[in-house]
Scaffold this motif. Structure first.
Motif, short mmCIF file in Angstrom:
data_model
loop_
_atom_site.label_atom_id
_atom_site.label_comp_id
_atom_site.label_asym_id
_atom_site.label_seq_id
_atom_site.Cartn_x
_atom_site.Cartn_y
_atom_site.Cartn_z
N ASP A 141 0.83 -1.22 0.00
CA ASP A 141 0.00 0.00 0.00
C ASP A 141 0.86 1.26 0.00
OD1 ASP A 141 0.97 -0.31 2.55
OD2 ASP A 141 -0.86 0.35 3.54
N ARG A 142 2.01 1.19 -0.63
CA ARG A 142 2.89 2.36 -0.70
C ARG A 142 2.70 3.11 -2.01
NH1 ARG A 142 5.24 -1.08 2.65
NH2 ARG A 142 6.19 -0.25 4.53
N VAL A 143 3.02 4.41 -1.97
CA VAL A 143 2.81 5.31 -3.10
C VAL A 143 4.09 6.11 -3.32
CG1 VAL A 143 1.41 7.24 -3.92
CG2 VAL A 143 0.37 5.50 -2.48
N LEU A 144 4.50 6.28 -4.57
CA LEU A 144 5.64 7.12 -4.93
C LEU A 144 5.11 8.47 -5.36
CD1 LEU A 144 8.75 6.92 -5.22
CD2 LEU A 144 8.36 6.46 -7.63
N VAL A 145 5.62 9.56 -4.73
CA VAL A 145 5.07 10.90 -4.93
C VAL A 145 6.17 11.88 -5.32
CG1 VAL A 145 3.89 12.82 -3.76
CG2 VAL A 145 3.26 10.47 -3.21
N ARG A 146 5.84 12.77 -6.27
CA ARG A 146 6.72 13.88 -6.66
C ARG A 146 6.13 15.14 -6.05
NH1 ARG A 146 6.07 13.54 -11.91
NH2 ARG A 146 7.85 12.17 -12.17
N ARG A 147 6.94 15.85 -5.25
CA ARG A 147 6.46 17.10 -4.63
C ARG A 147 6.18 18.14 -5.71
NH1 ARG A 147 7.42 17.77 1.01
NH2 ARG A 147 8.91 16.25 1.80
N GLY B 129 1.44 1.07 -5.42
CA GLY B 129 1.59 -0.36 -5.24
C GLY B 129 0.28 -1.08 -5.57
N ALA B 130 0.30 -2.39 -5.43
CA ALA B 130 -0.87 -3.19 -5.77
C ALA B 130 -1.95 -3.14 -4.69
CB ALA B 130 -0.45 -4.64 -6.02
N GLY B 131 -1.61 -2.68 -3.50
CA GLY B 131 -2.57 -2.61 -2.40
C GLY B 131 -2.22 -3.61 -1.32
N GLY B 132 -2.68 -3.32 -0.12
CA GLY B 132 -2.43 -4.23 1.00
C GLY B 132 -3.28 -5.49 0.87
N TRP C 69 5.35 15.66 7.85
CA TRP C 69 6.47 14.74 8.09
C TRP C 69 6.21 13.37 7.49
CZ3 TRP C 69 10.06 17.89 9.33
CH2 TRP C 69 9.79 19.01 10.10
N SER C 70 5.34 13.28 6.50
CA SER C 70 4.97 12.00 5.90
C SER C 70 6.04 11.50 4.94
CB SER C 70 3.66 12.13 5.13
OG SER C 70 2.62 12.49 5.97
N GLY C 71 6.17 10.21 4.88
CA GLY C 71 6.99 9.56 3.87
C GLY C 71 8.48 9.62 4.11
N SER C 72 9.19 8.93 3.24
CA SER C 72 10.65 8.88 3.26
C SER C 72 11.17 9.45 1.95
CB SER C 72 11.14 7.44 3.39
OG SER C 72 10.67 6.87 4.58
N GLU C 73 12.15 10.33 2.04
CA GLU C 73 12.72 10.94 0.83
C GLU C 73 13.70 9.97 0.19
OE1 GLU C 73 14.38 14.72 1.89
OE2 GLU C 73 12.42 15.57 2.34
N ILE C 74 13.56 9.78 -1.11
CA ILE C 74 14.47 8.92 -1.87
C ILE C 74 14.87 9.65 -3.14
CG2 ILE C 74 13.50 6.78 -0.94
CD1 ILE C 74 12.03 6.44 -3.61
N LEU D 28 9.25 11.06 -2.89
CA LEU D 28 8.82 10.57 -1.58
C LEU D 28 8.14 9.22 -1.76
CD1 LEU D 28 7.05 13.67 -0.03
CD2 LEU D 28 9.07 12.57 0.87
N ILE D 29 8.36 8.33 -0.82
CA ILE D 29 7.60 7.09 -0.80
C ILE D 29 6.88 7.05 0.54
CG2 ILE D 29 9.52 5.69 0.05
CD1 ILE D 29 8.32 3.45 -1.85
N MET D 30 5.58 6.81 0.49
CA MET D 30 4.77 6.84 1.72
C MET D 30 3.65 5.82 1.63
SD MET D 30 2.56 10.35 1.16
CE MET D 30 3.99 11.34 0.88
N LYS D 31 3.08 5.50 2.77
CA LYS D 31 1.92 4.63 2.80
C LYS D 31 0.70 5.42 2.37
CE LYS D 31 3.03 1.12 6.09
NZ LYS D 31 2.21 -0.04 5.90
N GLU D 32 -0.26 4.73 1.81
CA GLU D 32 -1.48 5.40 1.35
C GLU D 32 -2.19 6.06 2.53
OE1 GLU D 32 -5.28 4.43 -1.48
OE2 GLU D 32 -4.73 2.93 0.01
N SER D 33 -2.07 5.52 3.72
CA SER D 33 -2.74 6.10 4.89
C SER D 33 -2.15 7.45 5.29
CB SER D 33 -2.67 5.12 6.06
OG SER D 33 -1.33 4.85 6.40
#
Length: 95
Positions: free
Chosen positions: A8-14, A44-47, A70-75, A83-88
């Motif tokens: 359930d993770r999402v890749l995000v561009r600020r 992702g495909a989902g939990g 403060w969401s997600g981890s910077e990569i 950023l990669i973060m959980k959908e929640s």
């Protein structure tokens, strides 16, 4: 880019905000806060539930979203900061 988030993770561009205030003052990079708005790049495909069935994702690639400060981890992928973060961690989708 050959990267797929798991579960359930999402890749995000600020999405960068305005560099000036309403009064016309220019905000220097050192004083700017990181934007809390982004665009979903990959999902992702989902939990999975306890019975093994997939939980569908509520966001899709291309959605504009708001997330916590403060969401997600910077990569860094292919020289781009993401950023990669959980959908929640996503607060909402901007229509």
């Amino acid at each position: 880019m050959s990267f797929t988030p798991l579960h359930d993770r999402v890749l995000v561009r600020r999405i960068e905000g305005d560099e000036t205030t309403k009064g016309g003052l220019i905000i220097p990079d050192t004083a700017k806060e990181k934007p809390q708005e982004g665009e979903v790049v990959f999902v992702g495909a989902g939990g999975r539930r306890e019975d093994g069935e997939r939980i569908p994702m509520d966001v899709k690639a291309g959605d504009r979203i708001l997330f916590g400060k403060w969401s997600g981890s910077e990569i860094k992928l292919d020289g781009e900061d993401l950023l990669i973060m959980k959908e929640s961690d996503i607060l909402g989708v901007i229509a």
